[in-house]
Design a protein around this motif. Structure first.
Motif, PDB file in Angstrom:
ATOM      1  N   PRO A 150       0.848  -1.424   0.119  1.00 25.37           N
ATOM      2  CA  PRO A 150      -0.001  -0.008   0.012  1.00 25.37           C
ATOM      3  C   PRO A 150       0.934   1.331  -0.046  1.00 25.37           C
ATOM      4  O   PRO A 150       1.951   1.130   0.504  1.00 25.37           O
ATOM      5  CB  PRO A 150      -0.938  -0.132   1.217  1.00 25.37           C
ATOM      6  CG  PRO A 150      -0.414  -1.465   1.791  1.00 25.37           C
ATOM      7  CD  PRO A 150       0.732  -2.012   1.353  1.00 25.37           C
ATOM      8  N   SER A 151       0.220   2.275  -0.211  1.00 27.17           N
ATOM      9  CA  SER A 151       0.918   3.734  -0.395  1.00 27.17           C
ATOM     10  C   SER A 151       1.229   4.101   1.039  1.00 27.17           C
ATOM     11  O   SER A 151       0.425   4.955   1.525  1.00 27.17           O
ATOM     12  CB  SER A 151       0.125   4.445  -1.300  1.00 27.17           C
ATOM     13  OG  SER A 151       0.768   5.805  -1.253  1.00 27.17           O
ATOM     14  N   MET A 152       2.226   3.945   1.580  1.00 25.45           N
ATOM     15  CA  MET A 152       2.311   4.179   3.122  1.00 25.45           C
ATOM     16  C   MET A 152       3.854   4.738   3.120  1.00 25.45           C
ATOM     17  O   MET A 152       4.808   4.519   2.397  1.00 25.45           O
ATOM     18  CB  MET A 152       2.348   2.981   4.148  1.00 25.45           C
ATOM     19  CG  MET A 152       0.812   2.210   3.999  1.00 25.45           C
ATOM     20  SD  MET A 152       1.230   0.709   4.957  1.00 25.45           S
ATOM     21  CE  MET A 152       0.702   1.053   6.596  1.00 25.45           C
ATOM     22  N   ASP A 153       3.952   5.651   4.054  1.00 25.78           N
ATOM     23  CA  ASP A 153       5.249   6.395   4.062  1.00 25.78           C
ATOM     24  C   ASP A 153       6.443   5.727   5.255  1.00 25.78           C
ATOM     25  O   ASP A 153       7.341   6.608   5.060  1.00 25.78           O
ATOM     26  CB  ASP A 153       5.037   7.962   4.477  1.00 25.78           C
ATOM     27  CG  ASP A 153       4.275   8.539   3.491  1.00 25.78           C
ATOM     28  OD1 ASP A 153       4.767   8.509   2.012  1.00 25.78           O
ATOM     29  OD2 ASP A 153       3.387   9.261   3.443  1.00 25.78           O
ATOM     30  N   ALA A 154       6.219   4.829   5.679  1.00 26.08           N
ATOM     31  CA  ALA A 154       7.053   4.284   6.635  1.00 26.08           C
ATOM     32  C   ALA A 154       8.183   3.921   6.000  1.00 26.08           C
ATOM     33  O   ALA A 154       8.240   3.534   4.861  1.00 26.08           O
ATOM     34  CB  ALA A 154       6.619   3.023   7.325  1.00 26.08           C
ATOM     35  N   PRO A 155       9.575   4.099   6.538  1.00 19.53           N
ATOM     36  CA  PRO A 155      10.866   4.025   5.932  1.00 19.53           C
ATOM     37  C   PRO A 155      11.130   2.550   5.971  1.00 19.53           C
ATOM     38  O   PRO A 155      10.712   1.656   6.506  1.00 19.53           O
ATOM     39  CB  PRO A 155      11.660   4.758   6.923  1.00 19.53           C
ATOM     40  CG  PRO A 155      11.052   4.836   8.133  1.00 19.53           C
ATOM     41  CD  PRO A 155       9.580   4.815   7.957  1.00 19.53           C
TER      42      PRO A 155
END
Ligand SMILES: NC(=O)C1=CN([C@@H]2O[C@H](COP(=O)(O)OP(=O)(O)OC[C@H]3O[C@@H](n4cnc5c(N)ncnc54)[C@H](O)[C@@H]3O)[C@@H](O)[C@H]2O)C=CC1
Ligand SMILES: O=C(O)C1=N[C@H](C(=O)O)C[C@H](O)C1
Length: 266
Positions: free
Chosen positions: A51-56
């Motif tokens: 999914p489009s998630m910003d976690a590094p």
């Protein structure tokens, strides 16, 4: 429930991908990072199929847990790394929920000791599917009456470990209740190595690997004039996710290592 900050190890894998989606759709879960064996310097949304998630994305767990907030580490990697990841999590006071299989009894004992010494909750679940846990429990119930038993597990052909973690756990649960017994008879012989499967305290375990399979297990019991079969099938990896959610929510409330989902199911 308060927000649970989660790091997932193995996000590109069959199970890791499902776990990332679980965290994404669960309101009180938040993904603070993932640990990948490949690239770093990206975010989750750069990984295909996630999914489009910003976690590094990190490649070093020690560094990851020093830099991001984390309550629970979900490990879905390989037998080689699962144990190391648990030790690193403990050293950061992070609670591991581990689905990775291939742990020996000694590994589990050692990790239990560390969890107890540090007073940190941890869960190792060889199978997160509720139906599979019931299958293991039913098998242990039946073994009291049918001590002659063989376990046949079937998995996809990319699986690393054999026998499966579920088969080993099933054999362990059965051995705790059945009378000591070496099956077969004294003249039995193997004309080809491995024909009778692996031997767990006199019980046989057979491992089948084929494309097209996901995760399946049959426990077969034999008695005078009768047989009993207990079978479970996982048709997809979504089958494991309710168990992963239960484990994440439960690990926050315990201060020792629990081996097997049956110990936390009501
Ligand atoms: N407890 C359960 O209910 C279930 C457990 N499993 C177990 O979970 C594990 C993963 O299974 P799958 O997802 O099917 O395997 P997979 O091979 O699809 O995924 C494993 C992933 O771990 C990654 N990986 C390997 N070493 C790593 C490291 N040091 N750091 C970060 N990532 C690393 C790999 O790149 C790969 O993407 C296996 O041990 C399997 O037996 C699988 C299904 C259900
Ligand atoms: O590798 C898998 O796929 C699975 N592994 C676990 C095991 O070894 O028992 C759980 C499930 O059977 C799927």
């Amino acid at each position: 429930m308060n927000e649970v900050k989660i790091v997932i190890a193995g996000p590109r894998g069959n199970m890791g991908k499902e776990a990332v989606k679980l965290v994404d759709r669960t309101e009180h879960f938040s993904l603070t990072a993932v640990l990948d064996s490949k690239s770093s310097g990206q975010t989750v949304k750069d990984i295909d199929g996630l999914p489009s998630m910003d976690a590094p994305v990190y490649t070093d767990l020690d560094l990851c847990l020093s830099e991001v907030e984390c309550d629970v580490l979900i490990d879905l990697t390989t037998p080689e790394y699962g144990k190391k990841h648990m030790e690193i999590a403990f050293s950061h006071g992070v609670r591991p929920v581990v689905g990775t299989t291939g742990f020996s009894n000694e590994d589990v004992q050692e990790l239990s000791k560390t969890a107890e010494q540090k007073g940190i909750g941890a869960i190792i679940a060889p199978n997160f599917a509720i139906g599979a846990v019931l299958m293991m429990k039913f098998a242990a119930m039946a073994a009291k009456y049918f001590p002659d038993v063989e376990i046949m597990e079937q998995h996809h052909d990319r699986k690393l470990d054999a026998p499966s973690g579920t088969a080993v756990k099933t054999a362990k649960m059965i051995s705790e209740v059945r009378e000591a017994k070496v099956q077969g008879h004294e003249d039995e012989r193997e004309d080809m190595d491995g024909a009778r499967g692996a031997d767990y305290e006199g019980m046989r375990i057979h491992s089948i690997r084929l494309p097209g399979l996901v995760a399946h297990q049959e426990v077969l019991f034999g008695g005078e004039g009768q047989t009993l079969k207990i079978r479970h099938d996982s048709m997809n990896r979504g089958s494991f996710m309710p168990g992963v959610q239960l484990a994440v929510e439960t690990v926050l409330k315990i201060d020792q290592l629990v081996y097997g989902l049956e110990n936390i199911m009501e």
